[in-house]
Write a protein that holds these residues in place. Structure first.
Motif, PDB file in Angstrom:
ATOM      1  N   MET A 798       0.868  -1.181   0.000  1.00  0.00           N
ATOM      2  CA  MET A 798       0.000   0.000   0.000  1.00  0.00           C
ATOM      3  C   MET A 798       0.904   1.230   0.000  1.00  0.00           C
ATOM      4  N   SER A 800       1.328   5.675  -0.757  1.00  0.00           N
ATOM      5  CA  SER A 800       0.681   6.965  -0.983  1.00  0.00           C
ATOM      6  C   SER A 800       0.781   7.271  -2.477  1.00  0.00           C
ATOM      7  N   ASP A 801      -0.203   7.972  -2.985  1.00  0.00           N
ATOM      8  CA  ASP A 801      -0.259   8.193  -4.425  1.00  0.00           C
ATOM      9  C   ASP A 801      -0.856   9.575  -4.694  1.00  0.00           C
ATOM     10  N   LYS A 803      -3.496  12.327  -6.209  1.00  0.00           N
ATOM     11  CA  LYS A 803      -4.926  12.430  -6.465  1.00  0.00           C
ATOM     12  C   LYS A 803      -5.096  12.478  -7.980  1.00  0.00           C
ATOM     13  N   ALA A 822      -3.560  11.881  -2.931  1.00  0.00           N
ATOM     14  CA  ALA A 822      -4.833  11.204  -2.685  1.00  0.00           C
ATOM     15  C   ALA A 822      -5.060  11.094  -1.187  1.00  0.00           C
ATOM     16  N   GLU A 825      -4.224   5.658   0.860  1.00  0.00           N
ATOM     17  CA  GLU A 825      -3.175   4.920   0.185  1.00  0.00           C
ATOM     18  C   GLU A 825      -3.770   4.023  -0.915  1.00  0.00           C
ATOM     19  N   THR A 826      -2.948   3.762  -1.930  1.00  0.00           N
ATOM     20  CA  THR A 826      -3.369   2.910  -3.035  1.00  0.00           C
ATOM     21  C   THR A 826      -2.815   1.510  -2.834  1.00  0.00           C
ATOM     22  N   HIS A 827      -3.641   0.532  -3.148  1.00  0.00           N
ATOM     23  CA  HIS A 827      -3.178  -0.856  -3.065  1.00  0.00           C
ATOM     24  C   HIS A 827      -2.603  -1.254  -4.415  1.00  0.00           C
ATOM     25  N   SER A 924       4.172   5.908  -4.561  1.00  0.00           N
ATOM     26  CA  SER A 924       3.913   5.143  -5.785  1.00  0.00           C
ATOM     27  C   SER A 924       5.091   5.289  -6.756  1.00  0.00           C
TER      28      SER A 924
END
Lengths: 1010, 516
Positions: A798, A800-801, A803, A822, A825-827, A924
């Protein structure tokens, strides 16, 4: 041990006897395990047409010159060479079964009891000595990589004593360090086998399922590696000597830019370690400050043609020398080996040495069979702690490391007082000044007494001991200087002693009742682990080169003290197997454990298992004697295994002193950061397996396939908690993980003629791991970016990415030009590649053979903590993508007040350090897919033909091999971070700057048999 | 070829093997079995657990953890964001996240600035002390732990606004603690301190702490004064937002309690018994001045006062300046906070003024650097006096603001080892003399708390915009200021739903509830 010592030993052990006359040889050929005569074996005087065949009593008689080699062959048995004796006395030869024929394979099952493979209702795979040692690895675990379906082996780094992570059939525990299989050496469970001499290993049987290892109880929950060490053979005395010399070279460093050099804000600064200066221009510029002798060091301000960072590393050298003796007589056998391994690391000054000796023996006294072995290993290493190479990742590309080696020179820029910057230290100074040394002695042995009470009932007692004595010293030399150049000398001495006793008392009943075979094993086990660690340290030493806590200034360092750890367990277990007509088998197992680490009310637990196998080609008359299908088996099993992964004393929160306490008589104890849970219960893994083994075309083609399901519940692990709970972790009984696994392996003897052999093997596994439940909520952080998320594979990455707008464009803040982050967090995906493929090929033409092992894994992600540091330091390639000028962020948009997004055409993002530093913190940018395909091992062997050896009597066999490991790797196109196989802190898919970068090795091996 | 006497070799080895090795082992194994308590080996032989520790063994650790965070982490961030510190050109890379207001960088689990984590850990120490004290009926410790909890919860709100309070510090009982509004936590923390003062005052004689109270040596009155001062600080903090009625009601409670505030010579200082030995020195000294080898530290070489700060002292002919900093060629030279340019001739190490310690002062104590074993300041008497001066200036308390203001400055002089008699001349200047304005009080407070409780400078700036020190030269834009810390990554990893409920936590956009 040096070669000359080995030679001396060799000479001591040898005496050459010479004979000339032909005599009659009287031989008796027997089967090795039963001792029954073997009729129909052929005996041939090597290099001559003289042959003979053993009669119905196993006897043969022939003419031969003493000292000539007799080759004895029998289908299904290993061909043996023996030396013709000098007299006519009856000479016994024991033939060993050839385990390559599947239907007759004997595997080492639980408790070290030999079992016919056909009885076993679970996945097993045997790796022979030759295959294991194809790459002449130093750690036997490395030699298993990619050779067994469902087995995953990862290296930690490239130090002179690299650690290995090994996982069979996927992750079963959320506790990262509790997914290793149990290691069993000759029936005795041991905590570690990484220092075992791989040449001592006859074979490794991988028992993949918990069911096969059920009788080992909890520790068998992750499968078992059953290591059988070599024994002597009756009647054949052998001496083997081998030398392997390989060279290691660092490669796959994280990619760096070569366009901009040292400075800040586009301006050159001779004392900066960061690369935010102007573009390289080929001029000669000042480097660092004036030296005491008045000279100003200068450096060519130009992009180097090579990767200068490699200048920190050297070519490592690995030398292994092996000597072994084996033999035996009517009632006893022996095997003695000595090995010396010395490694010069890829970091200057790093070295390790391992010297080991093993003695295996057996002796029969009527109905009492005894066997015993003892293994002593002395290991020492001296290496640099983490750090020296990190500086290179963040330093300018034009630094010439070859000029920085002589740091003792008081008038050199290499001197720590004169080094060009004080933000980082000279890597060569770090390498020399900070050392970790370790001496370890391991003494490991067992004694086994087996008494045959009646032909169908025997009793066995096996006592194993494993002890290690570890002495470590971590030191850092005092260096008097101001500021960051200063080093306060420090030393920490650690003595760590560990002893394990493990005893099994086993009753073994075997009885044939009509068409039913039955066997019953009843056993009792005790285990006792004791560890004492004494640590004494000083953080302010008096002298730069005297590393003893006694010669310190001030008090002992706060970590000084000792620690005792005791773990004990008791168990009773039983296994009942019945077979019908030798083709249908059923096994029931059960075990009850008592462990010391849980509260008395929770500390005992029982778990059962059942397995069955059906050899259908024997059962179905139409398939019997089929030439196409030579062996066919289907199997299934179910079992449940209890497990306790808790460390001793974890039920209470222990307090310790820190922050300088004690100050004189004022003590200050503070609690640990893990929330304790006194009511922890055992966790349980339930697994189910179904599969088939087929052997086709006269055993030329083998196929094995299985489907496995496992379900781990109520896991004991340290879950990361919100720090607002007061704790950083909590010990919980929570979480459920499942694995759906498909394993396939195919092995084909494509060519099998007198002169040529071609064998191809393929193993494939797909492990679908999923977190089903967690204790609270749907997500747990495991370590940094590694998570357990319900519904996803464990561990999940996971990050951070940015937006992004509905069109996928990155949203830019119009007032700053920075991307907007964003909310959540992005998976990205699993940090363990779910797909794994191993491919082996072996081709032999007469006396030349070539073996290659390929390894491929895909479908996973990795995260590198090196990348953000490179962004900050301006060495990351992305930081030069826009020439360090303001730019319009590609594919970006601006959010309007009304919530609509419009393409960004005029908001510039600043291309300066602050901006790129921010970009580096967007995780990311730091993650990539971890797919790879590598040539793991390559071995080219030339066996000296007998004709070349015929002129003398001393050397019986000789071979020369060229070997290489990691010769090439293909990675995912985005991955310029490192070797995706490397991991950090037991966290899959996490690359750290603490790891020494990967290396490849190449070299040769010489093997001589006497 | 044969191995000579192989069987002899085998037998000999086997015999000695058996004798030396296995016989004692078998014996031990059998003995072990004889014991009924074979499995009862799970009592920790290495470290104490709470059951066998007295409160006097844990209380000092908690107080030292508190003051270490105050003089370390918080003082550092406050000094950078409160206009006191910048770095030399050599140290241009230092504190980069702080200079660029990089919120995600500061919240990072790997390389971030863990105020949240450190504070909750310290809060846990007090929570456990409170629990044990409640069980033992040890009112002194229970009260002290409550006051310190209140102290830290207030601090947390100042950084993060909404935070867990009721559900915090309970392990897995509340594994994902719910947040409460910053304003609510402020009220509850103030009440908790009031409770703590009452508890301590009710503690029977003979149950008080002794030397293990490394803050006040068991003096209940000083604890009460300290508690009241922390409460006053919390009330002053809400000056711009809270209804006067609430503040007056709380002041009334303090008056009724009656102990008053920390006064002259009553600084809250922690002295555990620092030693000149590695890891046992005063942490401020060890971090910002000299290590145990007496070598200057990297921070000492690269941290410098800002030009603005030096100018403010110089404008007022402030005698503290000469105690604080070392002049370079007769001049005090500072740096610019967040300067992205390397300029060795203006801002290099050798041309700018470092802090003055005994080694630069003929062995005499400097203003901030007195000795390697000096006590650490948790809350100074002069801060207390400035807070009272402001409260008086606002009419909340009846004392004369002027005399409080002057006493505060004198107390600062005294702490910084400035000769007493210099005060009169100093105070006679128009730039110093009290004129009834808040700006005077805040500016003098700023000049006094320099590098001691620097975090108050950033707090006052966020509250009042005073003093108006220059922004970082690497601010994302000229009007952006750091207004808070973002919720840390550790919290996003473990309690994300709660974090998201709090809305925007952008470092330069989201304000603390009490900020204008």
């Amino acid at each position: 041990m040096k070669i000359k010592h080995l030679l001396a030993l060799l000479l001591l052990g040898l005496s050459v006897k010479l004979y000339a006359q032909k005599t009659h040889i009287n031989g008796l050929i027997k089967e090795n395990t039963t001792g029954l005569p073997l009729p129909g074996a052929t005996v041939q005087v090597k290099g001559t047409p003289i042959t003979s065949v053993s009669d119905k009593n196993g006897l043969f008689r022939m003419y031969a010159e003493p000292g000539q080699t007799l080759e004895i062959k029998f289908l299904g048995f290993v061909t043996q060479d023996i030396i013709a004796p000098g007299d006519e006395a009856l000479f016994e030869i024991y033939m060993k079964e050839d385990t390559r024929i599947l239907s007759e394979i004997v595997v080492t099952g639980a408790l070290g009891i030999q079992r016919a493979a056909k009885e076993i209702g679970g996945g097993t795979q045997v790796v022979s000595n030759e295959y294991l040692n194809q790459g002449k690895t130093i750690n036997p675990l490395t030699g298993l990589a990619s050779k067994v379906a469902g087995l995953r082996i990862n290296m930690y780094d490239s130090k002179v004593d690299p650690q290995i992570q090994i996982v069979i059939r996927g992750t079963r525990s959320l506790n990262r360090s509790e997914n290793a299989p149990i290691y069993v050496v000759d029936g005795v469970p041991v905590p570690d086998i990484s220092r075992l001499n791989p040449n001592d290993i006859e074979s490794i049987t991988v028992l993949k399922g918990a069911n096969a290892a059920a009788l080992y109880g909890s520790e068998g929950v992750n499968g078992a590696l059953m290591i059988t060490t070599k024994t002597g053979s009756r009647g054949t005395e052998r001496i083997q000597f081998s030398n392997t010399t390989t060279f290691s070279k660092a490669f796959l460093l994280p990619k760096a830019q070569k366009e901009f050099g040292q400075g800040q804000n586009g301006i050159y600064d001779p004392i900066q370690s960061e690369s935010w200066g102007p573009r390289f221009d080929g001029s000669l510029r000042d480097f660092g400050r004036l030296l005491p002798d008045g000279t100003q060091p200068q450096l060519l301000y130009a992009a180097p043609s090579e990767d200068n960072r490699l200048g920190i590393f050297q070519t490592g050298v690995n030398i292994q020398n092996d000597l072994s003796f084996s033999g035996g007589d009517e009632s006893s056998t022996y095997f003695v080996s000595i090995q010396d391994v010395s490694i010069k690391g890829i970091l200057p000054g790093d070295e390790s040495q391992r010297t080991g000796a093993r003695f295996n023996g057996s002796k029969k006294f009527g109905k009492l069979k005894t066997s015993y072995n003892i293994n002593y290993i002395r290991f020492k290493k001296d290496m640099a702690p983490d750090g020296p190479w990190l500086a290179a990742y963040t330093s300018p590309a034009n630094i010439d490391y070859s000029s920085l080696k002589d740091w003792l020179d008081p008038n050199s820029i290499a001197n720590p007082n004169l080094y060009f910057t004080d933000q980082v230290k000279n890597p060569f100074f770090l390498l020399d000044n900070n050392r970790q040394s370790n001496k370890q002695q391991t003494l490991n042995g067992k004694i086994e007494l087996e008494y045959e009470i009646t032909p169908w009932f025997s009793a066995l007692y096996r006592l194993g001991m494993y002890s290690s004595f570890d002495e470590s010293q971590n030191r850092s030399g005092k260096f008097e200087a101001a500021g960051r150049r200063n080093v306060v000398g420090s030393v920490t001495d650690i003595n760590d002693n560990f002893q394990r006793l493990n005893g099994d008392f086993i009753l073994n009943f075997n009885k044939q009742i009509g068409r039913f075979s039955t066997s019953l094993i009843l056993g009792q086990n005790f285990r006792s682990d004791n560890r004492k660690t004494v640590t004494v340290g000083a953080s302010n030493l008096l002298l730069p080169d005297l590393f003893n806590p006694a010669s310190r200034i001030g008090e002992l360092s706060s970590g000084s003290g000792s620690s005792l750890t005791e773990y004990r367990s008791l168990a009773v277990y039983g296994e009942f197997t019945t077979g019908y007509n030798d083709y249908l088998f059923l096994t029931l197992t059960g075990r009850k454990d008592w462990v010391s680490v849980l509260a008395p009310s929770n500390r005992s637990y029982f778990y059962p298992g059942v397995s069955t196998s059906f050899v259908f080609n024997d059962a179905i008359p139409a398939l019997k004697d089929s030439r196409v299908l030579t062996f066919g088996k289907i199997f299934a099993s179910w079992n449940k295994t209890g497990n306790v992964t808790l460390q001793p004393y974890s039920l209470n929160n222990a307090y310790s002193q820190s922050n300088g306490f004690p100050f004189g008589n004022t003590v200050g104890f503070s609690p640990g950061s893990a929330y304790p849970n006194p009511s922890i219960q055992p966790e349980f893994v339930t697994s189910f397996e179904i599969g088939t083994q087929l052997s086709l075309f006269d055993n030329r083609l083998h196929f094995e396939g299985s489907y496995v399901y496992s379900d781990s519940e109520g896991q004991i692990f340290n879950a990361t908690t919100s720090r607002a709970t007061g704790y950083s972790t909590a010990i919980v009984n929570a979480g459920r993980l499942t694995n759906n696994i498909i394993e396939l392996s195919i092995n084909a003897d494509v060519l099998h003629t007198k002169d040529q052999k071609l064998n191809l093997g393929l193993n494939y596994s797909h492990i679908k791991n999923q977190v089903k439940e967690l204790y609270e909520g749907t997500s747990y952080n495991i370590f940094r970016q590694s998570y357990a998320n319900v519904g996803q594979a464990y561990p999940s990455l996971m990050v951070s990415d940015y937006k992004r707008d509905p069109e996928g464009r990155i949203v830019i803040n119009p007032s700053t030009g920075y991307p907007v982050l964003a909310d959540a967090e992005t998976h990205l995906g699993s940090m363990v590649p779910p797909f794994q493929l191993g491919f082996s090929s072996f081709y032999q033409y007469k006396s030349v053979s070539i073996g290659a092992q390929f390894d491929s894994r895909w479908g996973g992600w990795l995260y590198s903590e090196i990348i953000p540091r490179q962004y900050t330091a301006g060495t990351h390639p992305n930081t030069v993508a826009y020439d360090r000028q303001p730019f319009i962020y590609p594919n970006s948009s601006i959010e309007l007040e009304d919530g609509r997004f419009v393409e960004n055409r005029d908001v510039f993002s600043p291309g300066d350090k602050a901006f790129w530093d921010f970009e580096g913190k967007v995780q990311s940018n730091t993650a990539v897919q971890s797919d790879f395909f590598k040539l793991r091992e390559l071995n080219l062997t030339f066996n000296l033909p007998p004709s070349l050896l015929s002129g003398q009597k001393i050397i019986k066999t000789a071979s020369l091999s060229l070997i290489g490991t990691n010769l090439f790797i293909i990675r995912h196109k985005d991955n310029d971070h490192g070797d995706p196989e490397y991991l950090y802190n037991s966290t899959d898919g996490y690359v750290s700057f603490r790891q020494v970068p990967p290396y490849r090795t190449y070299g040769f091996n010489i093997n001589v048999g006497f | 070829m044969q191995l000579v006497s192989s069987s002899n070799f085998t037998t000999t080895l086997m015999k000695s093997f058996n004798k030396l090795f296995f016989s004692p082992i078998i014996l031990i194994a059998l003995l072990s079995f004889g014991c009924n308590g074979f499995l009862d080996v799970n009592d920790n032989p290495n470290a104490p657990v709470s059951e066998n520790l007295k409160l006097s063994a844990t209380f000092p650790a908690a107080l030292v953890a508190s003051v270490n965070q105050e003089t370390g982490q918080l003082n550092q961030l406050g000094a950078l964001w409160g206009g006191y510190w910048g770095t030399t050109s050599e140290g241009i890379n230092l504190f980069f996240n702080q200079k660029t207001y990089n919120g995600p960088g500061l919240r990072d689990v790997r390389d971030g600035f863990p105020v949240w984590e450190t504070t909750y850990t310290t809060l846990l120490y007090y929570r456990l002390i409170r629990n044990q004290a409640a069980q033992e009926g040890a009112l002194f410790y229970e009260g002290a732990a409550k006051i310190m909890q209140g102290f830290h919860f207030l601090r947390l709100v100042d950084f993060y606004d909404n935070i867990p309070f009721d559900e915090a510090l309970q392990g897995t009982t509340h594994a994902t603690p719910a947040y409460e509004s910053g304003e609510m936590v402020y009220k509850k923390a103030v009440d908790l301190i009031s409770e703590g003062i009452e508890d301590m005052k009710n503690a029977p004689a003979g149950t008080l702490a002794g030397q293990d109270d490394v803050l006040f040596a068991g003096n209940v009155t000083l604890w009460a004064k300290f508690g009241n001062t922390v409460k006053l600080r919390a009330l002053v903090r809400q000056s711009e937002v809270s209804p006067l009625a609430y503040i007056q009601e709380e002041i009334k409670k303090i008056n009724i309690e009656g102990s008053g505030f920390l006064m002259l010579g009553q600084s809250a200082m922690v002295q555990p018994g620092y030693l000149n030995s590695a890891g046992k020195l005063n942490p401020f000294w060890e971090n910002y001045y000299r290590n145990v080898q007496n070598a200057v530290t990297g921070n000492y070489q690269d941290i410098r006062p800002t030009q603005f700060l030096l100018e403010q002292y110089q404008l007022r002919n402030d005698p503290r300046l000469n105690q604080l900093y070392v002049p370079v060629k007769g001049e005090f030279r500072g740096v610019l906070f967040g300067d992205p340019e390397v300029n060795h001739s203006l801002y290099g190490r050798n041309v700018t003024s470092p802090m003055k310690g005994p080694a630069e002062n003929n062995g005499q104590a400097g203003a901030l650097l007195k000795s390697s074993t000096q006590a650490s300041v948790l809350l100074s008497s002069f801060e207390s006096l400035f807070l009272q001066a402001e409260a008086a200036q606002r009419g909340w308390i009846s004392d004369a603001p002027k005399s409080l203001y002057e006493a505060a400055i004198q107390e600062s002089f005294s702490y910084m080892n400035v000769e007493k008699f210099l005060f009169t001349a100093y105070n006679s200047q128009e730039s110093v003399a009290y004129d009834g304005s808040l700006a005077k009080i805040i500016t003098q407070k700023w000049l006094s708390l320099n590098s001691i409780s620097s975090i108050e400078a950033w707090n006052d700036y966020r509250r009042l915009g005073l003093p108006n020190f220059p922004n970082s030269l690497q601010s994302p834009n000229p009007t952006a200021h750091p207004l808070r810390l973002m919720y840390p990554e550790t919290e996003r990893m473990t309690n994300l739903d709660e974090v998201l409920k709090q809305g925007n936590d952008n470092i330069t956009e989201s304000r603390i509830w009490w900020a204008k």
